[in-house]
Structures are given as structure tokens and as C-alpha cells.
Motif scaffolding. Structure first.
Motif, PDB file in Angstrom:
ATOM      1  N   TRP A 149       0.729  -1.186   0.097  1.00  0.00           N
ATOM      2  CA  TRP A 149      -0.052   0.198  -0.085  1.00  0.00           C
ATOM      3  C   TRP A 149       0.779   1.213   0.100  1.00  0.00           C
ATOM      4  N   ALA A 150       1.880   1.146   0.803  1.00  0.00           N
ATOM      5  CA  ALA A 150       2.834   2.564   0.763  1.00  0.00           C
ATOM      6  C   ALA A 150       3.576   2.731  -0.478  1.00  0.00           C
ATOM      7  N   GLY A 151       3.822   1.514  -1.197  1.00  0.00           N
ATOM      8  CA  GLY A 151       4.411   1.476  -2.354  1.00  0.00           C
ATOM      9  C   GLY A 151       3.644   2.101  -3.450  1.00  0.00           C
ATOM     10  N   LYS A 152       2.309   1.729  -3.363  1.00  0.00           N
ATOM     11  CA  LYS A 152       1.442   2.128  -4.269  1.00  0.00           C
ATOM     12  C   LYS A 152       0.939   3.466  -4.092  1.00  0.00           C
ATOM     13  N   SER A 153       1.012   3.938  -2.727  1.00  0.00           N
ATOM     14  CA  SER A 153       0.639   5.535  -2.440  1.00  0.00           C
ATOM     15  C   SER A 153       1.578   6.486  -2.714  1.00  0.00           C
ATOM     16  N   TYR A 154       2.936   6.082  -2.535  1.00  0.00           N
ATOM     17  CA  TYR A 154       3.979   7.195  -2.856  1.00  0.00           C
ATOM     18  C   TYR A 154       5.074   6.566  -3.588  1.00  0.00           C
ATOM     19  N   HIS A 155       5.705   7.172  -4.642  1.00  0.00           N
ATOM     20  CA  HIS A 155       6.846   6.555  -5.029  1.00  0.00           C
ATOM     21  C   HIS A 155       8.274   6.411  -4.483  1.00  0.00           C
ATOM     22  N   HIS A 156       8.182   7.237  -3.427  1.00  0.00           N
ATOM     23  CA  HIS A 156       9.535   7.393  -2.617  1.00  0.00           C
ATOM     24  C   HIS A 156       9.196   7.298  -1.161  1.00  0.00           C
ATOM     25  N   THR A 157      10.189   6.184  -0.437  1.00  0.00           N
ATOM     26  CA  THR A 157       9.928   5.983   0.749  1.00  0.00           C
ATOM     27  C   THR A 157       9.978   7.335   1.817  1.00  0.00           C
ATOM     28  N   GLU A 158      10.720   8.334   1.204  1.00  0.00           N
ATOM     29  CA  GLU A 158      10.764   9.697   2.099  1.00  0.00           C
ATOM     30  C   GLU A 158       9.232  10.214   2.235  1.00  0.00           C
ATOM     31  N   ASP A 159       8.523   9.798   1.516  1.00  0.00           N
ATOM     32  CA  ASP A 159       7.004  10.270   1.754  1.00  0.00           C
ATOM     33  C   ASP A 159       6.121   9.680   2.652  1.00  0.00           C
ATOM     34  N   TRP A 160       6.737   8.353   2.764  1.00  0.00           N
ATOM     35  CA  TRP A 160       6.000   7.069   3.653  1.00  0.00           C
ATOM     36  C   TRP A 160       5.248   7.762   5.003  1.00  0.00           C
ATOM     37  N   ASP A 161       5.804   8.654   5.567  1.00  0.00           N
ATOM     38  CA  ASP A 161       5.793   9.243   6.931  1.00  0.00           C
ATOM     39  C   ASP A 161       4.419  10.370   6.881  1.00  0.00           C
ATOM     40  N   GLU A 162       4.061  10.792   5.850  1.00  0.00           N
ATOM     41  CA  GLU A 162       3.005  11.675   5.532  1.00  0.00           C
ATOM     42  C   GLU A 162       1.645  11.106   5.881  1.00  0.00           C
ATOM     43  N   THR A 163       0.773  11.775   6.603  1.00  0.00           N
ATOM     44  CA  THR A 163      -0.755  11.342   6.881  1.00  0.00           C
ATOM     45  C   THR A 163      -1.246  11.379   5.641  1.00  0.00           C
ATOM     46  N   ALA A 164      -1.884  10.136   5.341  1.00  0.00           N
ATOM     47  CA  ALA A 164      -2.599   9.694   4.236  1.00  0.00           C
ATOM     48  C   ALA A 164      -4.233  10.251   4.379  1.00  0.00           C
TER      49      ALA A 164
END
Length: 125
Positions: free
Chosen positions: A41-56
Motif C-alpha cells: 500500500w505504501a509503495g502504491k501510495s508514494y513513489h518515494h519512501t521519504e514520503d511514507w511518513d506523511e499522513t494519508a
């Protein structure tokens, strides 16, 4: 989904475990698949892991989603390990205080069960 075991929320676990550039095969273990689904889900939501801490839009970040899935799996593993220890202790008591009808087949089953519950025992998966 809220799980009382850890009191945290894990959301948007993808059924197909596919992200943009990678995918996972289901393991058949719900807890492991939940972690893989959170990563997908994280990979589908954001192309860069640096963005994974953003609140969806769900109110949970990808990092929190992955962490919550892992915490749930860890809590279940700990519960299973505690139950394993309880059962092993029960078998030890049975071995020390055999009943009057204990025969060789009974002892064989007790010893097999004790061996299976020993942490060093290989697991057939």
C-alpha cells in the motif's frame, strides 16, 4: 480495522499485495500478509519512501500502517509463545505424575508433543 490486541489501527491492506514496481505473493499467514500488504500500500501510495511518513487521507501514515501491522503480528507471536510455554509446562507435569492407565503409546505421544513444543525443534511449514 481496530485490533484490541494492540489498540492500534491498520488500514488499507491491499488484497493483491501489488505496488507500482513490485508485488508480493501471499504467504498464507494473515499477520505476515498484513505486513506485506501495508508495504505494498505504501509503495502504491508514494513513489518515494521519504514520503511514507506523511499522513494519508485515511488519517494514518504508511509508516504507521506498517508499524501497526508489525505490532499486531508481534503481539500474536508473543501470545502463541506464551501458550506454547504453558502447554510444554503442562506436559512436563504429566510426565512427572503419570496416570494409572499410561501405556507406551501414551508416553510416546507425550514425548512427541514435548519435542514439538521445544523452541529448538524444527517446524514443518
Amino acid at each position: 480495522m481496530t485490533d484490541d490486541l494492540v489498540g492500534r489501527q491498520t488500514v488499507h491492506v491491499r488484497d493483491n499485495l501489488d505496488a507500482y514496481y513490485y508485488g508480493f505473493e501471499p504467504t498464507g499467514n494473515a499477520d505476515v500478509d498484513r505486513i506485506l500488504g501495508a508495504v505494498a500500500w505504501a509503495g502504491k501510495s508514494y513513489h518515494h519512501t521519504e514520503d511514507w511518513d506523511e499522513t494519508a487521507i485515511t488519517g494514518v501514515s504508511c509508516v504507521d500502517n506498517i508499524q501497526n501491522a508489525a505490532a499486531l503480528a508481534a503481539a500474536r507471536i508473543e501470545a502463541l509463545e506464551a501458550e506454547n510455554e504453558r502447554l510444554r509446562e503442562t506436559l512436563d507435569v504429566i510426565a512427572m505424575h503419570p496416570g494409572p492407565n499410561a501405556d507406551d503409546a501414551c508416553w510416546s505421544r507425550v514425548e512427541d508433543a514435548r519435542a514439538a513444543l521445544t523452541p529448538e525443534a524444527p517446524h514443518a511449514d
